[in-house]
Design a protein around this motif. Structure first.
Motif, PDB file in Angstrom:
ATOM      1  N   PRO A  58     -11.646  -4.515 -17.840  1.00 32.67           N
ATOM      2  CA  PRO A  58     -12.292  -4.500 -19.156  1.00 32.67           C
ATOM      3  C   PRO A  58     -13.469  -3.534 -19.243  1.00 32.67           C
ATOM      4  CG  PRO A  58     -11.903  -6.755 -18.418  1.00 32.67           C
ATOM      5  CD  PRO A  58     -11.645  -5.866 -17.245  1.00 32.67           C
ATOM      6  N   VAL A  59     -13.917  -2.979 -18.115  1.00 31.29           N
ATOM      7  CA  VAL A  59     -15.069  -2.080 -18.085  1.00 31.29           C
ATOM      8  C   VAL A  59     -14.594  -0.648 -17.875  1.00 31.29           C
ATOM      9  CG1 VAL A  59     -17.195  -1.496 -16.863  1.00 31.29           C
ATOM     10  CG2 VAL A  59     -16.574  -3.896 -17.219  1.00 31.29           C
ATOM     11  N   ALA A  60     -15.042   0.264 -18.708  1.00 33.56           N
ATOM     12  CA  ALA A  60     -14.635   1.671 -18.614  1.00 33.56           C
ATOM     13  C   ALA A  60     -15.010   2.245 -17.241  1.00 33.56           C
ATOM     14  CB  ALA A  60     -15.301   2.483 -19.720  1.00 33.56           C
ATOM     15  N   GLY A  61     -14.066   2.957 -16.633  1.00 32.55           N
ATOM     16  CA  GLY A  61     -14.323   3.608 -15.356  1.00 32.55           C
ATOM     17  C   GLY A  61     -14.127   2.735 -14.140  1.00 32.55           C
ATOM     18  N   VAL A  62     -13.715   1.467 -14.326  1.00 29.61           N
ATOM     19  CA  VAL A  62     -13.467   0.557 -13.206  1.00 29.61           C
ATOM     20  C   VAL A  62     -12.000   0.138 -13.242  1.00 29.61           C
ATOM     21  CG1 VAL A  62     -14.073  -1.621 -12.107  1.00 29.61           C
ATOM     22  CG2 VAL A  62     -15.845  -0.277 -13.259  1.00 29.61           C
TER      23      VAL A  62
ATOM     24  N   VAL B  28      -9.623 -14.588  -6.542  1.00 24.12           N
ATOM     25  CA  VAL B  28      -9.099 -13.231  -6.736  1.00 24.12           C
ATOM     26  C   VAL B  28      -9.257 -12.447  -5.444  1.00 24.12           C
ATOM     27  CG1 VAL B  28      -9.399 -11.029  -7.946  1.00 24.12           C
ATOM     28  CG2 VAL B  28      -9.672 -13.169  -9.201  1.00 24.12           C
ATOM     29  N   THR B  29      -8.231 -11.716  -5.072  1.00 23.94           N
ATOM     30  CA  THR B  29      -8.310 -10.706  -4.020  1.00 23.94           C
ATOM     31  C   THR B  29      -7.743  -9.415  -4.589  1.00 23.94           C
ATOM     32  OG1 THR B  29      -8.027 -12.356  -2.260  1.00 23.94           O
ATOM     33  CG2 THR B  29      -7.581 -10.060  -1.687  1.00 23.94           C
ATOM     34  N   SER B  30      -8.487  -8.319  -4.452  1.00 23.26           N
ATOM     35  CA  SER B  30      -8.035  -7.069  -5.065  1.00 23.26           C
ATOM     36  C   SER B  30      -8.733  -5.874  -4.439  1.00 23.26           C
ATOM     37  CB  SER B  30      -8.300  -7.083  -6.578  1.00 23.26           C
ATOM     38  OG  SER B  30      -9.688  -7.159  -6.837  1.00 23.26           O
ATOM     39  N   LEU B  31      -8.181  -4.706  -4.706  1.00 27.98           N
ATOM     40  CA  LEU B  31      -8.889  -3.452  -4.508  1.00 27.98           C
ATOM     41  C   LEU B  31      -9.540  -3.088  -5.838  1.00 27.98           C
ATOM     42  CD1 LEU B  31      -6.082  -1.452  -2.648  1.00 27.98           C
ATOM     43  CD2 LEU B  31      -7.955  -2.745  -1.606  1.00 27.98           C
ATOM     44  N   VAL B  32     -10.720  -2.508  -5.798  1.00 24.98           N
ATOM     45  CA  VAL B  32     -11.422  -2.090  -7.014  1.00 24.98           C
ATOM     46  C   VAL B  32     -11.908  -0.664  -6.823  1.00 24.98           C
ATOM     47  CG1 VAL B  32     -13.359  -2.520  -8.565  1.00 24.98           C
ATOM     48  CG2 VAL B  32     -12.131  -4.450  -7.555  1.00 24.98           C
ATOM     49  N   ARG B  33     -11.673   0.163  -7.826  1.00 24.56           N
ATOM     50  CA  ARG B  33     -12.093   1.566  -7.781  1.00 24.56           C
ATOM     51  C   ARG B  33     -13.089   1.846  -8.904  1.00 24.56           C
ATOM     52  NH1 ARG B  33      -7.192   4.695  -8.252  1.00 24.56           N
ATOM     53  NH2 ARG B  33      -7.465   4.720 -10.510  1.00 24.56           N
ATOM     54  N   PHE B  34     -14.256   2.351  -8.546  1.00 26.30           N
ATOM     55  CA  PHE B  34     -15.271   2.793  -9.501  1.00 26.30           C
ATOM     56  C   PHE B  34     -15.207   4.311  -9.614  1.00 26.30           C
ATOM     57  CE2 PHE B  34     -16.789  -1.367  -8.616  1.00 26.30           C
ATOM     58  CZ  PHE B  34     -17.748  -1.718  -9.566  1.00 26.30           C
ATOM     59  N   GLN B  35     -15.032   4.815 -10.814  1.00 25.98           N
ATOM     60  CA  GLN B  35     -15.178   6.242 -11.032  1.00 25.98           C
ATOM     61  C   GLN B  35     -16.653   6.606 -10.985  1.00 25.98           C
ATOM     62  OE1 GLN B  35     -13.155   6.847 -14.770  1.00 25.98           O
ATOM     63  NE2 GLN B  35     -11.138   6.897 -13.811  1.00 25.98           N
ATOM     64  N   PRO B  36     -17.001   7.871 -10.700  1.00 27.49           N
ATOM     65  CA  PRO B  36     -18.411   8.249 -10.633  1.00 27.49           C
ATOM     66  C   PRO B  36     -19.171   7.848 -11.900  1.00 27.49           C
ATOM     67  CG  PRO B  36     -17.054  10.020  -9.783  1.00 27.49           C
ATOM     68  CD  PRO B  36     -16.101   9.002 -10.355  1.00 27.49           C
ATOM     69  N   GLY B  37     -20.295   7.164 -11.712  1.00 30.84           N
ATOM     70  CA  GLY B  37     -21.132   6.747 -12.824  1.00 30.84           C
ATOM     71  C   GLY B  37     -20.738   5.442 -13.479  1.00 30.84           C
TER      72      GLY B  37
ATOM     73  N   SER C  83     -21.575   2.613  -9.185  1.00 29.39           N
ATOM     74  CA  SER C  83     -21.385   3.637  -8.169  1.00 29.39           C
ATOM     75  C   SER C  83     -21.743   4.991  -8.762  1.00 29.39           C
ATOM     76  CB  SER C  83     -19.945   3.650  -7.642  1.00 29.39           C
ATOM     77  OG  SER C  83     -19.801   4.629  -6.626  1.00 29.39           O
ATOM     78  N   ARG C  84     -22.696   5.668  -8.151  1.00 33.14           N
ATOM     79  CA  ARG C  84     -23.120   6.970  -8.665  1.00 33.14           C
ATOM     80  C   ARG C  84     -22.054   8.036  -8.444  1.00 33.14           C
ATOM     81  NH1 ARG C  84     -27.275   4.766  -5.719  1.00 33.14           N
ATOM     82  NH2 ARG C  84     -29.111   4.084  -6.925  1.00 33.14           N
ATOM     83  N   SER C  85     -21.430   8.011  -7.280  1.00 28.84           N
ATOM     84  CA  SER C  85     -20.480   9.071  -6.915  1.00 28.84           C
ATOM     85  C   SER C  85     -19.039   8.584  -6.858  1.00 28.84           C
ATOM     86  CB  SER C  85     -20.870   9.662  -5.564  1.00 28.84           C
ATOM     87  OG  SER C  85     -20.899   8.654  -4.562  1.00 28.84           O
ATOM     88  N   GLY C  86     -18.802   7.284  -7.131  1.00 27.41           N
ATOM     89  CA  GLY C  86     -17.468   6.714  -7.052  1.00 27.41           C
ATOM     90  C   GLY C  86     -17.238   6.005  -5.731  1.00 27.41           C
ATOM     91  N   CYS C  87     -16.368   4.999  -5.752  1.00 32.07           N
ATOM     92  CA  CYS C  87     -16.083   4.260  -4.525  1.00 32.07           C
ATOM     93  C   CYS C  87     -14.798   3.448  -4.703  1.00 32.07           C
ATOM     94  CB  CYS C  87     -17.230   3.323  -4.149  1.00 32.07           C
ATOM     95  SG  CYS C  87     -17.490   1.941  -5.289  1.00 32.07           S
ATOM     96  N   VAL C  88     -14.264   2.973  -3.579  1.00 35.57           N
ATOM     97  CA  VAL C  88     -13.158   2.016  -3.552  1.00 35.57           C
ATOM     98  C   VAL C  88     -13.572   0.887  -2.625  1.00 35.57           C
ATOM     99  CG1 VAL C  88     -10.736   1.613  -3.019  1.00 35.57           C
ATOM    100  CG2 VAL C  88     -11.447   3.832  -3.935  1.00 35.57           C
ATOM    101  N   ILE C  89     -13.407  -0.366  -3.087  1.00 35.73           N
ATOM    102  CA  ILE C  89     -13.772  -1.522  -2.278  1.00 35.73           C
ATOM    103  C   ILE C  89     -12.617  -2.517  -2.249  1.00 35.73           C
ATOM    104  CG2 ILE C  89     -16.239  -1.245  -2.696  1.00 35.73           C
ATOM    105  CD1 ILE C  89     -16.093  -3.447  -4.785  1.00 35.73           C
TER     106      ILE C  89
END
Length: 221
Positions: A20-24, A39-48, A94-100
């Protein structure tokens, strides 16, 4: 969500879903409900990208796979393990992006420790079984750790009568029927005896002891 059944999921890049959040973006592995519960998942944050402040009623833990994840408590680079206790709140970004790799609402309510472990802290233990281990957390018979096989070898097949969960971080696991590469996820039911072989240099996130006596969501009271 039926923990009495074993489940294995090879990574498929087209399974990412927008949150529901832009860039996630999210890659669901097990999920009790769309926006709450276990919940178990992978989550990816785009930069910013910024995930608005939210609460974790039964805790949150994550392992940073790529990039740097941040919140009010600090910055967590790849190779960091973080636990936020039940009832905690934070705003994630995440300032530069990440995957968790994230597990939500799966704590014992009495487990109230905020914990951070970084793999470069020198806490690895080397045994006689062809791998080394980094303990991430232990509570109430549940153990979370990293295993690293420098030249491959057999996954230890003892002591997993209460369930086993694995995320492949690097390398491959072979169960005799299928190869599981990076970001493959395995959840083996209680009383399973894994016949898993690590091929070459392999790193695994591993949890044991957490599935015995856990009812499927449809049966939970």
């Amino acid at each position: 969500m039926d923990f009495s059944q074993s489940l294995t999921l090879g990574y498929q890049a087209d399974r990412w879903q927008p949150s529901p959040v832009a860039g996630v973006w999210r890659y669901p592995l097990e999920r009790e409900a769309a926006e709450h519960g276990h919940v178990t998942s992978l989550v990816r944050f785009q930069p910013g990208a910024v995930f608005t402040e939210h609460e974790h009623p039964l805790g949150e833990e994550f392992w940073v796979l790529e990039g740097t994840f941040s919140d009010e408590n600090g910055d967590y680079e790849a190779g960091s393990y973080v636990r936020h206790p039940p009832g905690s709140r934070h705003q994630a970004f995440s300032r530069s992006g990440c995957v968790i790799f994230v597990k939500l609402n799966q704590f014992n309510d009495a487990d109230r420790e905020f914990r951070v472990v970084r793999e470069d802290q020198g806490l690895w233990l080397t045994g006689d079984h062809g791998f080394r281990r980094l303990s991430l957390h232990r509570y109430g018979g549940v153990n979370t750790s990293l295993l690293e096989f420098s030249e491959g070898g057999r996954f230890p097949a003892c002591c997993y009568r209460a369930g086993l969960e694995i995320l492949v971080l690097e390398g491959q696991l072979d169960d005799g029927r299928q190869l599981y590469g990076p970001l493959s996820w395995l959840r083996l039911a209680p009383s399973s005896v894994p016949e898993l072989i690590a091929s070459g240099h392999t790193r695994l996130w591993v949890r044991t002891g957490h599935l015995a006596g856990v009812a499927p969501a449809s049966q939970a009271g």
